[in-house]
Design an enzyme around this catalytic site. Structure first.
Site, PDB file in Angstrom:
ATOM      1  N   CYS A  95       6.147   8.248  -3.318  1.00  0.00           N
ATOM      2  CA  CYS A  95       5.979   6.934  -3.703  1.00  0.00           C
ATOM      3  C   CYS A  95       6.335   6.830  -4.689  1.00  0.00           C
ATOM      4  O   CYS A  95       6.213   6.167  -5.930  1.00  0.00           O
ATOM      5  CB  CYS A  95       4.139   6.654  -3.206  1.00  0.00           C
ATOM      6  N   THR A 343     -18.273  -3.374   4.103  1.00  0.00           N
ATOM      7  CA  THR A 343     -19.212  -4.111   4.204  1.00  0.00           C
ATOM      8  C   THR A 343     -18.615  -5.746   3.980  1.00  0.00           C
ATOM      9  O   THR A 343     -18.777  -6.985   4.108  1.00  0.00           O
ATOM     10  CB  THR A 343     -20.383  -4.398   3.006  1.00  0.00           C
ATOM     11  N   GLU A 414      -6.117  -9.322   6.763  1.00  0.00           N
ATOM     12  CA  GLU A 414      -7.090  -8.763   7.524  1.00  0.00           C
ATOM     13  C   GLU A 414      -6.297  -7.479   8.102  1.00  0.00           C
ATOM     14  O   GLU A 414      -6.805  -5.991   7.929  1.00  0.00           O
ATOM     15  CB  GLU A 414      -6.951  -9.184   9.137  1.00  0.00           C
TER      16      GLU A 414
END
Length: 444
Positions: A95, A343, A414
């Protein structure tokens, strides 16, 4: 006579509602701005990862708080060690983004630039972490009590239990963050810049210019760098308020840095050149076993590699209390991250979020006896499963044509939410294996 109608309009009420809505939106923008300002203060730059996470503000606050704690706050490990361990972790997945970031921060906190020449140049104590680093990154189920014993009983180079726990948390944090970086294609977008003709202060790194570091004076940035920085900020959500704050603070930063540059000696400039070169350290320098990689857990010999059953060792009943006892308060911060990500407001149903979480744990050898895994195939389409597994288990391979990240039917926020779930599920899985091994060592 009073006439009542359901269609009667109340201009004043409508206006009040619009004002209230605007006030709420301004508060949310202010909240995002404050979060970014915290990142700006702690790291000197509003990095791309924080910008991407901004679409989920509740989680971003929890993430930044945890990351700041493990890398900058009180703890048994010195600051250069922490960032070097982060470099080792990020290098396991090649990375570039995180290796460059922590190389720069390593130098800022006084790290020896010679260490960035490769793992063989690091102190023996840090080199001892190499094995557990690669195991946690690629096959965490191989983590055993013997790995812990080797580190804690290494003679003069031995680790204390508190040091090892902090090191393990940093390793797991950075491994899982690699999944997010590759899942959001941050690493593929990052290209390190060449050295500025006028030089930069030794407290800065060219990596920050690529990430929108507002501490870099405008006079030291080339036009192309300035355009890239502006584009990076403009691409994030609701950045108007943040830009205003940054613009005000930037003038003061420029004045301080201009005075700093005027006092630099030729020797300091030479050191600065070396530091900038080392900021662009090659991740492969920190890998000793490039052939060690992820293998299908389900295809392994179950008699040799036992499934970790959550009923026997879980985060809630075992991991949380152990890590919090050995590394004060980190358990609460990690627990808040796990709760925040599960949540987050989303059109995903709780069943779908649980299926994603349990599927990630399943491919990493963790099983829930009370869960019907038939739901995974019912709720997760095949392309989504392939995407999740690739990002969670071999994120750096997603840069190749063999594992392209082609699953993009959702809007950006999303998709980021799914990558957050992947990151946190992987983080918890690595911690469970490492903490279980530590528990076994302590009771042996």
């Amino acid at each position: 006579m009073i006439i009542c109608t359901s269609k009667m309009e109340y201009p004043l009420r409508s206006q009040c509602q619009r004002v209230q809505k605007q006030v709420m939106m301004n508060r949310e923008k202010e909240r995002v701005s404050l979060l970014f300002m915290k990142a700006l203060v702690s790291r000197g730059s509003v990095d791309t990862v924080s910008q991407q996470m901004a679409s989920h503000r509740q989680y971003l606050e929890s993430f930044l708080r945890t990351q700041h704690y493990i890398l900058h706050m009180d703890g048994p490990l010195p600051l250069p060690y922490r960032h070097y361990i982060a470099i080792m972790a990020a290098a396991q997945h090649h990375c570039n983004y995180l290796v460059y970031l922590h190389s720069a921060q390593f130098l800022r906190v006084g790290g020896d630039s010679l260490w960035l020449q490769g793992l063989e140049a690091a102190p023996p104590r840090l080199r001892l972490l190499d094995h557990i680093n690669k195991v946690l990154a690629h096959q965490p189920w191989l983590t055993t009590c013997s790995h812990i014993q080797t580190l804690l009983k290494a003679g003069e180079q031995c680790w204390s239990l508190a040091e090892l726990v902090q090191a393990v948390v940093i390793l797991a944090h950075c491994h899982s963050l690699c999944s997010f970086v590759f899942g959001c294609e941050t690493d593929s977008d990052f290209v390190p810049f060449s050295k500025s003709p006028n030089g930069t202060p030794p407290t800065l790194c060219l990596f920050d210019a690529a990430n929108g570091n507002t501490n870099v004076p405008q006079s030291l940035a080339t036009p192309s760098e300035h355009i890239t920085r502006r584009r990076s900020l403009d691409s994030s959500c609701d950045m108007v308020c943040l830009k205003e704050r940054i613009q005000k603070s930037q003038e003061e930063c420029e004045k301080r840095e201009e005075r700093f540059l005027q006092t630099q000696t030729l020797q300091q400039t030479d050191m600065e050149d070396e530091e900038e070169i080392m900021c662009l350290a090659d991740p492969s320098r920190f890998i000793t076993d490039p052939d060690f990689c992820y293998q299908e857990f389900a295809r392994r010999d179950e008699d040799h590699f036992q499934v970790l059953r959550v009923q026997d060792y879980s985060w809630e009943d075992h991991g949380f209390s152990l890590v919090n006892r050995l590394y004060s308060d980190i358990g609460h911060l990690l627990d808040d991250r796990f709760r925040s990500v599960t949540t987050l407001p989303s059109f995903h149903s709780p069943d779908l979020r649980r299926a994603i979480w349990n599927y990630i744990h399943c491919v990493l050898g963790i099983r829930y006896d009370d869960y019907d895994y038939g739901e995974v195939n019912q709720l997760l389409e095949r392309d989504l499963k392939l995407y999740i597994k690739a990002v969670a288990c071999f994120p750096d391979a997603t840069k190749t044509t063999e594992y392209p990240l082609s699953w993009t039917p959702l809007k950006t926020s999303e998709r980021i939410h799914i990558n957050l779930l992947i990151m946190e599920a992987r983080l918890q899985a690595e911690l469970l294996y490492a903490l279980r091994a530590i528990t076994q060592y302590m009771i042996a």
